[in-house]
Write an enzyme that holds these catalytic residues in place. Structure first.
Site, mmCIF file in Angstrom:
data_model
loop_
_atom_site.group_PDB
_atom_site.id
_atom_site.type_symbol
_atom_site.label_atom_id
_atom_site.label_comp_id
_atom_site.label_asym_id
_atom_site.label_seq_id
_atom_site.Cartn_x
_atom_site.Cartn_y
_atom_site.Cartn_z
ATOM 1 N N ASP A 3 -0.400 -5.946 0.386
ATOM 2 C CA ASP A 3 -1.241 -7.323 0.590
ATOM 3 C C ASP A 3 -0.642 -8.677 -0.698
ATOM 4 O O ASP A 3 -0.711 -7.904 -2.171
ATOM 5 C CB ASP A 3 -1.942 -7.889 0.695
ATOM 6 C CG ASP A 3 -2.252 -7.631 2.306
ATOM 7 O OD1 ASP A 3 -2.105 -8.215 2.876
ATOM 8 O OD2 ASP A 3 -3.407 -6.765 2.539
ATOM 9 N N ASP B 272 2.535 -2.549 -3.838
ATOM 10 C CA ASP B 272 0.981 -2.084 -3.419
ATOM 11 C C ASP B 272 2.088 -2.543 -2.096
ATOM 12 O O ASP B 272 2.960 -2.850 -1.526
ATOM 13 C CB ASP B 272 0.549 -3.648 -4.245
ATOM 14 C CG ASP B 272 -0.628 -3.915 -3.406
ATOM 15 O OD1 ASP B 272 -1.379 -3.836 -3.265
ATOM 16 O OD2 ASP B 272 -0.555 -5.339 -3.487
#
Length: 226
Positions: free
Chosen positions: A22, A20
Site C-alpha cells: 500500500d 511494501d
C-alpha cells in the site's frame, strides 16, 4: 552500495528487491481513509491522528492502540478487514510500478506487507499487478512494522543477505523496518515523513530504470538508476 552515475542520478546495485504494498506498489488511499474514518466516527476518535500513525502498520496494532478500553480487539480488526476486502474502487498502481516489476527477475522479488494475504491478493489484482511468489504478509510474522522481522524473513526466503537487498517503502514505519533490517531503503511517494540520512526519496517509479547483470561466475545483480 550507492554510487554516483551520470549527472543528477544515483545507482543502487542489489541482488534482490523487497517491496511494501500500500502506497508503494498500490495506491489504495481512498479505501484506507474510508475504513479508518468509519472506525474513528464510531468511537469519537481523531481521524487525523489515526491516519498519521496507522500508515504502514498492521491494522490489529492500530485497533489495539486506539480502540476504547474493553473493546474486542480481534472482532474489530476482523470487521475492518472485511470492509477492506469488500471495496476495490479507486485502487490503482503507483505510476511506473507495473513496468518496473515486469523488468525484474521474478525470483529476485518479494512483497512485504502489513496487510493480510487475502487483502494483498485483492488489492494487487485490483491494481493489475501479480503477487510475487515470495510474499510476507501479516500472517507470516509475529511482529509487524516498524519491527524488521518481515524484511529479514523476505531476504532469507530469497536467499540473500539483507545488505544485498533493497527495500522500497512509503511510510515511516516501513522505512524504519527496512533500516532496522540492515537493508538499503528507498522512500516512495508523499507519505514518507522526515527521512533518515542515506534514504533516497522518489515520487514514484517513472524515473527508475533497472539493468540485470550476470557475472562470469553466474552471480546476478540488479542495478537501479534513479
Amino acid at each position: 552500495m550507492s554510487s554516483p552515475s551520470r549527472s543528477g542520478t544515483t545507482t543502487l546495485t542489489a541482488r534482490a528487491v523487497l517491496f511494501d504494498m500500500d502506497g508503494t506498489l498500490v495506491d489504495s488511499t481512498s479505501i484506507v481513509e474510508q475504513v479508518w474514518t468509519t472506525f474513528a466516527a464510531r468511537y469519537g476518535l481523531d481521524i487525523g491522528e489515526i491516519l498519521r500513525s496507522s500508515h504502514g502498520v498492521q491494522a490489529m496494532d492500530t485497533v489495539r492502540r486506539f480502540a476504547p478500553a474493553g473493546s474486542d480487539i480481534q472482532a474489530l480488526a476482523a470487521e475492518l478487514g472485511r470492509m477492506e476486502l469488500a471495496e476495490t474502487r479507486g485502487i490503482v498502481p503507483v505510476p511506473g510500478a507495473p513496468k518496473l516489476l515486469a523488468s525484474l527477475p521474478p525470483d529476485a522479488v518479494a512483497l512485504v506487507t502489513s496487510a493480510s494475504r487475502d487483502l494483498a491478493g485483492v488489492r494487487m489484482a485490483a491494481a493489475g499487478i501479480g503477487v510475487p511468489a515470495v510474499s510476507v504478509t501479516s500472517e507470516d510474522v509475529m511482529r509487524g512494522k516498524p519491527h524488521p522481522e518481515g524484511y529479514l524473513r523476505a531476504a532469507s526466503l530469497l536467499g540473500v543477505a539483507p545488505a544485498d537487498a533493497v527495500v522500497f517503502e512509503d511510510a515511516p514505519a516501513g522505512i524504519a523496518a527496512g533500516i532496522a533490517a540492515g537493508v538499503r531503503t528507498v522512500a516512495v511517494g508523499p507519505n514518507a515523513g522526515e527521512l533518515p540520512d542515506g534514504v533516497l526519496h522518489i515520487p514514484d517509479y517513472s524515473g527508475v530504470a533497472v539493468t540485470t547483470h550476470v557475472t562470469g561466475a553466474g552471480l546476478r545483480t540488479l542495478s537501479f538508476t534513479f
